[in-house]
Design a protein around this motif. Sequence first.
Motif, mmCIF file in Angstrom:
data_model
loop_
_atom_site.group_PDB
_atom_site.id
_atom_site.type_symbol
_atom_site.label_atom_id
_atom_site.label_comp_id
_atom_site.label_asym_id
_atom_site.label_seq_id
_atom_site.Cartn_x
_atom_site.Cartn_y
_atom_site.Cartn_z
ATOM 1 N N VAL A 16 0.862 -1.181 0.000
ATOM 2 C CA VAL A 16 0.000 0.000 0.000
ATOM 3 C C VAL A 16 0.895 1.226 0.000
ATOM 4 O O VAL A 16 1.872 1.303 0.753
ATOM 5 N N SER A 17 0.578 2.212 -0.836
ATOM 6 C CA SER A 17 1.502 3.324 -1.078
ATOM 7 C C SER A 17 1.835 4.142 0.160
ATOM 8 O O SER A 17 2.944 4.640 0.306
ATOM 9 N N ASN A 18 0.901 4.306 1.084
ATOM 10 C CA ASN A 18 1.151 5.161 2.240
ATOM 11 C C ASN A 18 1.562 4.371 3.488
ATOM 12 O O ASN A 18 1.545 4.892 4.595
ATOM 13 N N ARG A 19 1.929 3.089 3.311
ATOM 14 C CA ARG A 19 2.352 2.256 4.427
ATOM 15 C C ARG A 19 3.689 1.599 4.108
ATOM 16 O O ARG A 19 3.983 1.324 2.947
ATOM 17 N N VAL A 20 4.479 1.328 5.138
ATOM 18 C CA VAL A 20 5.749 0.631 4.966
ATOM 19 C C VAL A 20 5.543 -0.836 5.318
ATOM 20 O O VAL A 20 5.118 -1.156 6.431
ATOM 21 N N ARG A 21 5.826 -1.716 4.374
ATOM 22 C CA ARG A 21 5.645 -3.147 4.583
ATOM 23 C C ARG A 21 6.827 -3.715 5.375
ATOM 24 O O ARG A 21 7.982 -3.535 5.012
ATOM 25 N N VAL A 22 6.535 -4.388 6.478
ATOM 26 C CA VAL A 22 7.575 -5.045 7.268
ATOM 27 C C VAL A 22 7.980 -6.330 6.560
ATOM 28 O O VAL A 22 7.145 -7.187 6.273
ATOM 29 N N GLY A 23 9.265 -6.454 6.267
ATOM 30 C CA GLY A 23 9.740 -7.584 5.480
ATOM 31 C C GLY A 23 10.336 -8.714 6.290
ATOM 32 O O GLY A 23 10.415 -9.840 5.809
ATOM 33 N N LEU A 24 10.757 -8.440 7.519
ATOM 34 C CA LEU A 24 11.386 -9.470 8.335
ATOM 35 C C LEU A 24 10.838 -9.405 9.749
ATOM 36 O O LEU A 24 11.048 -8.430 10.477
ATOM 37 N N SER A 25 10.128 -10.458 10.141
ATOM 38 C CA SER A 25 9.602 -10.544 11.497
ATOM 39 C C SER A 25 9.351 -11.999 11.829
ATOM 40 O O SER A 25 8.700 -12.715 11.065
ATOM 41 N N ASN A 26 9.897 -12.471 12.931
ATOM 42 C CA ASN A 26 9.695 -13.842 13.399
ATOM 43 C C ASN A 26 9.273 -13.813 14.857
ATOM 44 O O ASN A 26 9.861 -13.087 15.674
ATOM 45 N N THR A 27 8.262 -14.619 15.167
ATOM 46 C CA THR A 27 7.720 -14.642 16.522
ATOM 47 C C THR A 27 7.377 -16.064 16.914
ATOM 48 O O THR A 27 6.924 -16.850 16.083
ATOM 49 N N GLN A 28 7.593 -16.390 18.159
ATOM 50 C CA GLN A 28 7.132 -17.666 18.698
ATOM 51 C C GLN A 28 6.514 -17.447 20.061
ATOM 52 O O GLN A 28 7.070 -16.734 20.895
ATOM 53 N N TYR A 29 5.332 -18.039 20.280
ATOM 54 C CA TYR A 29 4.695 -18.072 21.590
ATOM 55 C C TYR A 29 4.658 -19.529 22.055
ATOM 56 O O TYR A 29 4.272 -20.410 21.299
ATOM 57 N N ARG A 30 5.024 -19.769 23.307
ATOM 58 C CA ARG A 30 4.797 -21.076 23.917
ATOM 59 C C ARG A 30 3.872 -20.871 25.105
ATOM 60 O O ARG A 30 4.182 -20.111 26.027
ATOM 61 N N LEU A 31 2.723 -21.536 25.074
ATOM 62 C CA LEU A 31 1.691 -21.395 26.086
ATOM 63 C C LEU A 31 1.613 -22.686 26.889
ATOM 64 O O LEU A 31 1.454 -23.774 26.321
ATOM 65 N N ILE A 32 1.692 -22.566 28.209
ATOM 66 C CA ILE A 32 1.752 -23.723 29.090
ATOM 67 C C ILE A 32 0.685 -23.569 30.169
ATOM 68 O O ILE A 32 0.718 -22.603 30.945
ATOM 69 N N PRO A 33 -0.295 -24.492 30.250
ATOM 70 C CA PRO A 33 -1.298 -24.395 31.315
ATOM 71 C C PRO A 33 -0.686 -24.641 32.678
ATOM 72 O O PRO A 33 0.161 -25.524 32.840
ATOM 73 N N GLU A 34 -1.114 -23.847 33.666
ATOM 74 C CA GLU A 34 -0.508 -23.950 34.997
ATOM 75 C C GLU A 34 -1.539 -23.583 36.065
ATOM 76 O O GLU A 34 -1.727 -22.415 36.386
ATOM 77 N N ASN A 35 -2.247 -24.601 36.563
ATOM 78 C CA ASN A 35 -3.224 -24.409 37.642
ATOM 79 C C ASN A 35 -4.249 -23.322 37.324
ATOM 80 O O ASN A 35 -4.507 -22.431 38.144
ATOM 81 N N GLY A 36 -4.848 -23.412 36.147
ATOM 82 C CA GLY A 36 -5.877 -22.457 35.752
ATOM 83 C C GLY A 36 -5.344 -21.159 35.186
ATOM 84 O O GLY A 36 -6.127 -20.312 34.734
#
Length: 246
Positions: free
Chosen positions: A159-179
């Motif tokens: 999009v002409s008026n926006r800067v496209r992010v070209g490099l992004s890496n994310t990881q979430y680790r979700l662990i249940p713990e007593n509610g």
Amino acid sequence: MNKTEAHSIKDWASVISGVIFALLVSAMATTTASAGLPGEDSEVWSLRKESGDIRIYTMSQSNSSFQAFKAEALIDAPIESIMAVMQNPASCMEWLLNCTESYAIGKGNFHQRYAYSVNDLPWPVSDRDYVISISTKGNKASGEVIMEMSAVPEMRAEVSNRVRVGLSNTQYRLIPENGKTRMIWLQHTDPNGALPGWLVNTLLIDIPVSSLEELERVASKERYQGFSLIYDESGRLIDVRQTSDI
């Protein structure tokens, strides 16, 4: 607000919120990070801030002036509610700073999908937009869910008026713990455009804290209650549904 006024540090914090944008994601082994991310258990992580049940670490990255961060938190909400938030593409606008647009794009399913999001940043910095590949996996035996995302900028025209992010890496680790839910969040983003690395690295320490506090608040809302994690016969996570729909 006068567009010619200089930015305050608060303004720049809003700018950098685009840097740490993260949606939902895929599963890997416990100590394995997604491509481009340092290992969760690396000894190189440096503790930068503690706030209640939240700890923020950073690490310098080779060939990048922008650091990676690791956030660890114990969130007072069950993993089912956290996953209900994460699987809603529009939830970005509820808990991530300055996320003003977010929706699913292309074909996808629970395990592999795509999303487009926009971060509204104060003048004179252009808004950042993201095209994200999202994958999700989980295991009934451990109860953990590991989510992963990466930028796929070429998937959608810029999009002409926006800067496209070209490099992004994310990881979430979700662990249940007593509610509650223990969340470990790894991320490294290298934004395009003229954002100084030293400033980004200074401000990103506080932003995960605000985001995780808001995630806890959003996950407590009525519309995210009454969800269950659904597994197939082999114990593989296949969906997140409201209990009334099962």
